[in-house]
Design a protein around this motif. Structure first.
Motif, PDB file in Angstrom:
ATOM      1  N   UNK A  54      -1.051  26.540  28.336  1.00 53.34           N
ATOM      2  CA  UNK A  54      -1.628  27.508  29.387  1.00 53.34           C
ATOM      3  C   UNK A  54      -0.790  27.488  30.554  1.00 53.34           C
ATOM      4  N   UNK A  55      -0.064  28.465  30.777  1.00 55.45           N
ATOM      5  CA  UNK A  55       1.172  28.289  32.066  1.00 55.45           C
ATOM      6  C   UNK A  55       0.104  28.010  33.207  1.00 55.45           C
ATOM      7  N   UNK A  56       0.864  27.467  34.176  1.00 61.00           N
ATOM      8  CA  UNK A  56       0.433  27.459  35.491  1.00 61.00           C
ATOM      9  C   UNK A  56       0.718  28.707  36.337  1.00 61.00           C
ATOM     10  N   UNK A  57       1.603  29.342  35.900  1.00 63.16           N
ATOM     11  CA  UNK A  57       2.066  30.527  36.579  1.00 63.16           C
ATOM     12  C   UNK A  57       1.043  31.792  35.931  1.00 63.16           C
ATOM     13  N   UNK A  58       0.169  32.423  37.095  1.00 61.58           N
ATOM     14  CA  UNK A  58      -0.703  33.589  36.540  1.00 61.58           C
ATOM     15  C   UNK A  58       0.056  34.686  35.499  1.00 61.58           C
ATOM     16  N   UNK A  59      -0.682  35.188  34.671  1.00 61.44           N
ATOM     17  CA  UNK A  59       0.056  35.983  33.735  1.00 61.44           C
ATOM     18  C   UNK A  59       0.842  37.072  34.181  1.00 61.44           C
ATOM     19  N   UNK A  60       0.594  37.805  35.205  1.00 70.19           N
ATOM     20  CA  UNK A  60       1.257  38.944  35.796  1.00 70.19           C
ATOM     21  C   UNK A  60       2.485  38.502  36.625  1.00 70.19           C
ATOM     22  N   UNK A  61       2.590  37.365  36.986  1.00 71.13           N
ATOM     23  CA  UNK A  61       3.610  36.607  37.735  1.00 71.13           C
ATOM     24  C   UNK A  61       4.920  35.896  36.786  1.00 71.13           C
ATOM     25  N   UNK A  62       4.685  36.081  35.475  1.00 69.88           N
ATOM     26  CA  UNK A  62       5.302  35.225  34.868  1.00 69.88           C
ATOM     27  C   UNK A  62       6.665  35.990  34.419  1.00 69.88           C
ATOM     28  N   UNK A  63       7.954  35.788  34.176  1.00 63.34           N
ATOM     29  CA  UNK A  63       8.960  36.565  33.896  1.00 63.34           C
ATOM     30  C   UNK A  63       9.287  37.574  33.376  1.00 63.34           C
ATOM     31  N   UNK A  64       8.564  37.389  32.019  1.00 63.65           N
ATOM     32  CA  UNK A  64       8.575  38.300  30.975  1.00 63.65           C
ATOM     33  C   UNK A  64       7.778  39.364  31.192  1.00 63.65           C
ATOM     34  N   UNK A  65       6.537  39.315  32.243  1.00 65.71           N
ATOM     35  CA  UNK A  65       5.736  40.425  32.342  1.00 65.71           C
ATOM     36  C   UNK A  65       6.106  41.109  33.519  1.00 65.71           C
ATOM     37  N   UNK A  66       7.078  40.775  34.679  1.00 67.52           N
ATOM     38  CA  UNK A  66       7.407  41.619  35.652  1.00 67.52           C
ATOM     39  C   UNK A  66       9.088  41.905  35.803  1.00 67.52           C
ATOM     40  N   UNK A  67       9.770  40.895  35.400  1.00 69.16           N
ATOM     41  CA  UNK A  67      11.376  40.915  35.730  1.00 69.16           C
ATOM     42  C   UNK A  67      11.909  41.608  34.524  1.00 69.16           C
ATOM     43  N   UNK A  68      11.504  41.445  33.234  1.00 67.42           N
ATOM     44  CA  UNK A  68      12.246  42.057  31.930  1.00 67.42           C
ATOM     45  C   UNK A  68      12.061  43.595  32.051  1.00 67.42           C
ATOM     46  N   UNK A  69      13.451  44.251  32.172  1.00 63.48           N
ATOM     47  CA  UNK A  69      13.142  45.673  32.180  1.00 63.48           C
ATOM     48  C   UNK A  69      13.535  46.332  30.740  1.00 63.48           C
ATOM     49  N   UNK A  70      12.388  47.076  30.199  1.00 62.77           N
ATOM     50  CA  UNK A  70      12.338  47.602  28.982  1.00 62.77           C
ATOM     51  C   UNK A  70      12.884  48.810  28.702  1.00 62.77           C
TER      52      UNK A  70
END
Length: 491
Positions: A54-70
């Protein structure tokens, strides 16, 4: 994209942003973004090996969920991106709840962001920077192991890197020192002013060759330890360790000089110490009180030498870069440190480096002291590394390479005296302890012959003048005292 191109591209994007002022802020902005990208890659690996992770970083703040441009038009950019980073990402990561049970590999997220800053004001340019960083594939073996070059490029571009007495140590020098020290898997290796982790990564490169089993990997993970005072190098060092597959980096954010050296216990000592201590810095009087009276100094490099001596295990080995002033200096602390090196340690080798090794940051001449905590010194070998044929000096575009140490490496295993017939000076020579004591602990031997006067900056000219003057005054005072004693003159 080449690594040099990567750094240049990001810096060019950031120059358009009015929120960033100068290279220092550009580098800080770049490094916290790199950290989040690297950390997300490591978390993918941890999740693969542990489905319950379990990540210490909240799910919506993890790189994969806000930084990646799809490329679907849904990625945050512009004002939306700025509001998210300034009002959600940074406040949350700076205030993550941790306790003594929080794993180190998770606690470092808060430690990293406590001193990090978000400077950019243009959300569109920020999105461009994020996309460039996200394009790096840290799962690719070649890119991962070349990642250290990004740091080297960053630091070489930061022209002010040496303003506080701290200089980027060229990879060739760290690799040479590590190869001569020969670290062994299972040993504890430390750098008490580790900067971005250059000595530690050179060490890991050697130890990686020795990893054959799962137990070896565990020893590898626990092998290196660092302390770094400044926030930006600390962040770089943490990221560097993660890239080198150290899942639980033992990098402490603090000042090694703020602990009383007499309080260290055996379990706080190390088998190997590799360092390039900051030179010319200043510490307050409270810090000096952490050292025995005869070892107190205004020069940070002297204080770090004391720390190394107190934290080196019995039979431990050390390699330390020290400026010329330490060799010929004769103030109280320097002389006492040199006495201690000869009487309590085995100072077996001093390698003298060319002045331009640290170009363009400084022309201060430096040396590498190799010693161990096994026995008293009997003899000290001096060896001078000369500039390669055709070089007048090393430079930013023509830096020192490991190949330039090949003669020194060959000599190391088969030590003989070497005399330069052209200059009638010794390039390599062995001196007894008695020789050095008779010179009043002046270790300025096998130095560089002077063919022409080098033009130094006013600051370095004054610094060298003070060092030479203090050394000369001390010698004069000693001679006068001897004459007074012969004449029976009392104070």
């Amino acid at each position: 994209m080449s690594l040099n191109g990567f750094v240049k591209t990001i810096q060019n994007i950031m120059r358009v942003d009015n929120g960033i002022n100068g290279d220092a802020q550009r580098i800080e902005q770049m490094t916290w973004l790199l950290f989040l990208k690297v950390y997300d890659t490591k978390e993918e690996d941890w999740e693969f090996h542990n489905p319950n992770y379990v990540s210490i970083i909240p799910e919506d703040l993890r790189w994969r969920n806000w930084a990646v441009d799809h490329k679907d038009g849904e990625s945050k950019t512009g004002q939306e991106l700025l509001v998210f980073i300034n009002n959600e990402l940074f406040p949350t990561l700076k205030n993550l709840e941790i306790n003594e049970k929080t794993p180190v590999r998770q606690a470092i997220v808060k430690a990293v962001f406590e001193d990090s800053n978000q400077y950019m004001k243009d959300g569109i340019q920020l999105r461009k920077v994020i996309n460039v960083i996200d394009a790096i594939n840290f799962d690719d073996h070649k890119e991962k192991h070349a990642f250290g070059e990004i740091y080297e490029t960053v630091l070489k571009d930061l022209q002010s890197a040496g303003n506080a007495g701290e200089f980027y140590t060229p990879r060739a020098v760290t690799d040479f020192m590590v190869q001569m020290i020969k670290p062994i898997l299972g040993e504890k290796i430390a750098d008490f002013a580790c900067g971005t982790g250059g000595f530690l990564t050179s060490t890991l490169k050697e130890l990686e060759k020795q990893v054959k089993t799962a137990e070896d990997k565990r020893l590898y993970d626990e092998s290196v330890y660092g302390i770094e005072k400044k926030p930006l190098p600390y962040l770089l060092a943490i990221t560097n360790m993660l890239i080198h597959d150290i899942d639980t980096p033992q990098i402490i954010h603090g000042n090694s000089l703020e602990r009383n050296v007499r309080e260290y216990k055996d379990h706080e000592k190390f088998d190997v110490v590799l360092m390039n201590p900051p030179y010319g810095g200043t510490e307050n009087e409270i810090v000096k009180s952490n050292f025995p009276a005869d070892l107190r100094s205004s020069e940070t490099a002297d204080l770090f030498m004391s720390v190394i001596m107190y934290r080196l295990k019995k039979n431990g080995r050390a390699a330390v870069i020290i400026p010329d002033g330490f060799l010929f200096g004769s103030d109280g602390a320097k002389t006492e440190l040199k006495k201690k090196l000869l009487t309590e340690f085995n100072l077996h080798t001093i390698v003298r480096l060319p002045k331009s090794v640290f170009a363009p940051y400084t022309s201060i001449t430096t040396n590498i002291l190799f010693f161990d905590n096994g026995s008293k010194t009997k003899n000290v070998w001096f060896y001078r590394v000369d500039l390669p044929e055709g070089y007048k000096a090393f430079s930013k575009t023509r830096p020192m390479q490991l190949d330039h140490f090949k003669d020194a490496i060959s000599w190391w295993e088969n030590r003989v005296e070497i005399k330069d017939t052209d200059t009638d000076t010794f390039k390599a020579k062995c001196y007894t302890v008695e020789d050095l004591v008779n010179r009043d602990y002046d270790f300025d031997l096998c130095g560089y012959p002077t063919f022409e006067e080098e033009v130094l900056s006013p600051e370095e000219t004054i610094r060298q003048f003070h060092e030479r003057r203090n050394a000369l005054n001390a010698k004069i005072d000693k001679k006068i005292k001897q004459i007074e004693e012969l004449l029976g003159i009392k104070e």
